[in-house]
Scaffold this motif. Sequence first.
Motif, PDB file in Angstrom:
ATOM      1  N   GLY A 194       2.387   6.977  -7.832  1.00 48.87           N
ATOM      2  CA  GLY A 194       1.063   6.952  -8.443  1.00 48.87           C
ATOM      3  C   GLY A 194       1.001   6.185  -9.748  1.00 48.87           C
ATOM      4  O   GLY A 194      -0.050   5.671 -10.113  1.00 48.87           O
ATOM      5  N   GLN A 195       2.133   6.094 -10.468  1.00 52.24           N
ATOM      6  CA  GLN A 195       2.126   5.370 -11.740  1.00 52.24           C
ATOM      7  C   GLN A 195       2.069   3.853 -11.541  1.00 52.24           C
ATOM      8  O   GLN A 195       1.805   3.122 -12.484  1.00 52.24           O
ATOM      9  N   LEU A 196       2.325   3.379 -10.328  1.00 51.59           N
ATOM     10  CA  LEU A 196       2.255   1.940 -10.046  1.00 51.59           C
ATOM     11  C   LEU A 196       0.839   1.550  -9.641  1.00 51.59           C
ATOM     12  O   LEU A 196       0.243   2.182  -8.773  1.00 51.59           O
ATOM     13  N   THR A 209       8.802  -9.720  -5.619  1.00 53.52           N
ATOM     14  CA  THR A 209      10.049  -9.999  -6.331  1.00 53.52           C
ATOM     15  C   THR A 209      11.266  -9.711  -5.462  1.00 53.52           C
ATOM     16  O   THR A 209      12.203 -10.516  -5.404  1.00 53.52           O
ATOM     17  N   ILE A 210      11.264  -8.587  -4.769  1.00 53.24           N
ATOM     18  CA  ILE A 210      12.398  -8.229  -3.904  1.00 53.24           C
ATOM     19  C   ILE A 210      12.535  -9.225  -2.760  1.00 53.24           C
ATOM     20  O   ILE A 210      13.637  -9.715  -2.479  1.00 53.24           O
ATOM     21  N   LEU A 211      11.439  -9.541  -2.103  1.00 53.02           N
ATOM     22  CA  LEU A 211      11.509 -10.470  -0.973  1.00 53.02           C
ATOM     23  C   LEU A 211      11.911 -11.875  -1.422  1.00 53.02           C
ATOM     24  O   LEU A 211      12.675 -12.559  -0.725  1.00 53.02           O
ATOM     25  N   ASP A 212      11.430 -12.295  -2.581  1.00 53.21           N
ATOM     26  CA  ASP A 212      11.829 -13.601  -3.113  1.00 53.21           C
ATOM     27  C   ASP A 212      13.322 -13.627  -3.437  1.00 53.21           C
ATOM     28  O   ASP A 212      14.004 -14.626  -3.166  1.00 53.21           O
ATOM     29  N   GLU A 215       0.830  -1.214   0.000  1.00 51.69           N
ATOM     30  CA  GLU A 215       0.000   0.000   0.000  1.00 51.69           C
ATOM     31  C   GLU A 215       0.861   1.259   0.000  1.00 51.69           C
ATOM     32  O   GLU A 215       0.582   2.215  -0.730  1.00 51.69           O
ATOM     33  N   GLU A 216       1.900   1.281   0.810  1.00 48.94           N
ATOM     34  CA  GLU A 216       2.800   2.441   0.884  1.00 48.94           C
ATOM     35  C   GLU A 216       3.499   2.679  -0.452  1.00 48.94           C
ATOM     36  O   GLU A 216       3.609   3.812  -0.913  1.00 48.94           O
ATOM     37  N   ALA A 245       2.776  -2.886  -7.598  1.00 49.00           N
ATOM     38  CA  ALA A 245       3.472  -2.707  -6.317  1.00 49.00           C
ATOM     39  C   ALA A 245       3.592  -4.037  -5.587  1.00 49.00           C
ATOM     40  O   ALA A 245       4.635  -4.355  -5.013  1.00 49.00           O
ATOM     41  N   GLU A 246       2.535  -4.829  -5.634  1.00 50.03           N
ATOM     42  CA  GLU A 246       2.558  -6.145  -4.999  1.00 50.03           C
ATOM     43  C   GLU A 246       3.606  -7.044  -5.660  1.00 50.03           C
ATOM     44  O   GLU A 246       4.353  -7.753  -4.983  1.00 50.03           O
ATOM     45  N   PHE A 247       3.671  -6.990  -6.985  1.00 47.06           N
ATOM     46  CA  PHE A 247       4.652  -7.788  -7.721  1.00 47.06           C
ATOM     47  C   PHE A 247       6.084  -7.342  -7.384  1.00 47.06           C
ATOM     48  O   PHE A 247       6.969  -8.178  -7.208  1.00 47.06           O
TER      49      PHE A 247
END
Length: 101
Positions: free
Chosen positions: A15-17, A28-31, A8-9, A22-24
Amino acid sequence: MTRSDLVEELAARFGQLTHKDAEFAVKTILDAVGEALVKGHRIEIRGFGSFSVNHRPPRMGRNPRSGEAVAIPEKRVPHFKPGKALREAVDQRTQPLDVQP
């Protein structure tokens, strides 16, 4: 902050995301961090901190109920060490701790 709060943050700041983008990005970063740690690599994010894998050797423990000795096998565990900038920011910006006598 939870994973969904982070999504959410990110969506609110950029705004373009879309929410889905944003979820993806967060996933991706956490994976990528998780996969690197599984491979035994160290991850360093300047100004934030570093993630590494610590080795815990085998040891003898005790069952708290019976007091019986239990063999605890060796294991590898993830470890996070905050960077200097993060440590200082947290120290300066957090509320003072309530000290109770």
